[in-house]
Write a protein that holds these residues in place. Structure first.
Motif, PDB file in Angstrom:
ATOM      1  N   ASN A 117      -4.488  -1.937   3.521  1.00  0.00           N
ATOM      2  CA  ASN A 117      -3.996  -2.961   4.437  1.00  0.00           C
ATOM      3  C   ASN A 117      -5.041  -4.020   4.776  1.00  0.00           C
ATOM      4  OD1 ASN A 117      -1.775  -3.978   5.804  1.00  0.00           O
ATOM      5  ND2 ASN A 117      -2.281  -2.962   7.715  1.00  0.00           N
ATOM      6  N   GLY A 118      -5.634  -4.602   3.714  1.00  0.00           N
ATOM      7  CA  GLY A 118      -6.651  -5.615   3.935  1.00  0.00           C
ATOM      8  C   GLY A 118      -6.452  -6.820   3.044  1.00  0.00           C
ATOM      9  N   GLN A 119      -7.428  -7.732   3.066  1.00  0.00           N
ATOM     10  CA  GLN A 119      -7.334  -8.953   2.270  1.00  0.00           C
ATOM     11  C   GLN A 119      -8.720  -9.424   1.874  1.00  0.00           C
ATOM     12  OE1 GLN A 119      -5.082 -10.990   5.373  1.00  0.00           O
ATOM     13  NE2 GLN A 119      -6.851 -12.272   5.850  1.00  0.00           N
TER      14      GLN A 119
ATOM     15  N   ALA B 122      -9.315  -4.284  -1.437  1.00  0.00           N
ATOM     16  CA  ALA B 122      -8.964  -4.619  -0.048  1.00  0.00           C
ATOM     17  C   ALA B 122      -8.207  -3.499   0.655  1.00  0.00           C
ATOM     18  CB  ALA B 122      -8.127  -5.894  -0.026  1.00  0.00           C
ATOM     19  N   LYS B 123      -7.652  -2.566  -0.107  1.00  0.00           N
ATOM     20  CA  LYS B 123      -6.878  -1.478   0.488  1.00  0.00           C
ATOM     21  C   LYS B 123      -7.778  -0.555   1.300  1.00  0.00           C
ATOM     22  CE  LYS B 123      -3.271  -1.267  -3.053  1.00  0.00           C
ATOM     23  NZ  LYS B 123      -2.570  -0.410  -4.021  1.00  0.00           N
TER      24      LYS B 123
ATOM     25  N   SER C 215      -1.703  -5.348   1.071  1.00  0.00           N
ATOM     26  CA  SER C 215      -3.027  -5.919   0.841  1.00  0.00           C
ATOM     27  C   SER C 215      -2.917  -7.061  -0.164  1.00  0.00           C
ATOM     28  CB  SER C 215      -3.987  -4.852   0.301  1.00  0.00           C
ATOM     29  OG  SER C 215      -4.104  -3.775   1.208  1.00  0.00           O
TER      30      SER C 215
ATOM     31  N   ASP D  58       0.821  -1.213   0.000  1.00  0.00           N
ATOM     32  CA  ASP D  58       0.000   0.000   0.000  1.00  0.00           C
ATOM     33  C   ASP D  58       0.856   1.264   0.000  1.00  0.00           C
ATOM     34  OD1 ASP D  58      -2.118  -1.734   0.159  1.00  0.00           O
ATOM     35  OD2 ASP D  58      -2.496  -1.413   2.287  1.00  0.00           O
TER      36      ASP D  58
END
Length: 403
Positions: free
Chosen positions: A158-160, A155-156, A138, A11
């Motif tokens: 810092n996601g998934q 997902a950003k 991510s 990110d």
């Protein structure tokens, strides 16, 4: 067996690296890129994006939109060290990976569900990268590259996200076409002019219509919008050339300055060749005049990675190329026709002292940075150092980041 393709995306990578080095930048609008009137935005924080700033925007406009932003020129060598660190982590863990760019990776996890569970394994890898590098990252997981890349964007920050097999088309349908790979500003404006702004509209269009509008690219885009993409994860790309270019803040006719920068570029690229265990047999010098005319010239030479030979060839090319006596806007050096190999000693010219000096200088650069030592004539140039293009492993990451 269904494919399982993972897309990892660091990110706001440049921004995250700068904030690791200086935590005081956290929470502030941050813009990274060329700081002159001709510069462009390389990366920007989410705080800056809230004001309408985006990558590749002219820096002049970015300053107008977000005048209170912190602007940093950036350091590609510094970012490269973190990119290499993440690459090493992935290389240790992944069965088959592709480094798509500085901050993006694909991993082919097909068949791993029988042993680990793909989503569980990807989550564990993401946590490890965050822990060891300190960088947010991510990921998107699906049956192909396109859907995984788009889902990683969704997902950003810092996601998934995992898109289950069979749901690719439904996932893509409500999204703007701007989020699809291959759709740049020109293509989007063309389609928007026809009332086509979302993926679901393309999904309903005949493929032949997209082909009539965009040719072969239209067919590819239509398939991607349907969630169809059979592109394989390619583990290795043989690099055929490396180069550096410098665009000046003000056009110049200062031959001493041009000569210094030319030599610095040739010297730095020679160091990159040796670091990557490569040799070149073609040197190319490129100029762009103040009137925007671009010219280039190349010379074939015996395979080498030696500073003396490459610098001499670059200087000779510049001398024969620069014949209009107009101000120069851009200068660049490129080495092509690269092959694997180490520097071959020339028994008529290379002495033991010269070889030892070359090796000592490379050792210093690898430890303290590419600009730590250079020829005296190149001392006037700054910021020539570039990231190791052969995915070497330059040091410099703090020890606690490796733990």
């Amino acid at each position: 067996m269904s494919r399982a393709i993972l897309h990892l995306d660091l990110d706001t990578f440049f921004v995250s690296c700068e904030r690791l080095a200086n935590p005081k930048l956290n929470g502030k609008p941050l813009i990274i890129g060329g700081t002159t009137e001709r510069g462009v935005v390389s990366s920007c924080s989410y705080e800056a994006r809230a004001y309408g700033v985006y990558s590749m925007m002219p820096m002049k406009l970015a300053k107008q939109l977000c005048p209170h932003a912190v602007i940093i020129r950036g350091n590609s060598g510094f970012y490269g060290k973190y990119s290499d660190l993440v690459t090493d982590i992935i290389k240790e863990s992944a069965p088959l990976y592709e480094k798509a760019s500085f901050d993006e990776f694909y991993i082919d996890m097909t068949g791993m569900d029988h042993f680990f569970g793909c989503f569980k394994w990807a989550s564990a890898l993401r946590k490890r990268i965050i822990k060891e590098s300190g960088l947010p990252i991510s990921f998107g997981l699906s049956v192909n590259k396109t859907v995984s890349k788009v889902s990683a964007g969704e997902a950003k920050p810092n996601g998934q996200i995992e898109i289950k097999t069979g749901l690719e088309k439904d996932f893509l349908a409500p999204l703007s076409l701007q989020k699809m790979p291959m759709v740049g500003p020109v293509t989007f404006e063309l389609l928007r002019g026809m009332g086509v702004q979302h993926v679901k509209t393309v999904q309903k269009m005949p493929m032949e219509l997209m082909q009539a509008l965009l040719g072969a690219n239209g067919v590819t885009l239509w398939k991607k919008c349907q969630g169809i993409d059979n592109t394989p994860v390619i583990p290795y790309h043989e690099r055929k050339s490396i180069g550096i270019e410098r665009t000046f803040e003000k056009d110049t006719i200062d031959l001493n300055k041009l000569n210094s920068i030319l030599i610095a570029m040739a010297e730095n690229l020679a160091f990159q060749l040796r670091n990557g265990h490569k040799l070149t047999s073609c040197v190319i010098v490129r100029l762009r005049y103040a009137d925007l005319e671009s010219v280039s010239k190349q010379a074939r030479i015996p395979y080498t990675a030696c500073d003396d030979t490459l610098i001499s060839t670059a200087k000779s090319l510049f001398k024969s190329l620069y014949d209009r006596r107009l101000s120069i806007r851009l200068i660049g050096v490129r080495y092509s026709r690269l092959v694997e190999g180490g520097h071959q000693i020339n028994f008529l010219e290379d002495t033991e002292e010269k070889i030892n000096l070359l090796q000592a200088m490379d050792k210093i650069r690898n430890r303290y940075g590419q600009d730590a030592v250079k020829l005296a004539v190149a001392m006037g140039s700054r910021g020539i150092g570039r990231v190791n293009p052969f995915n070497g492993k330059p040091p410099g990451i703090p020890a606690h980041r490796r733990a």
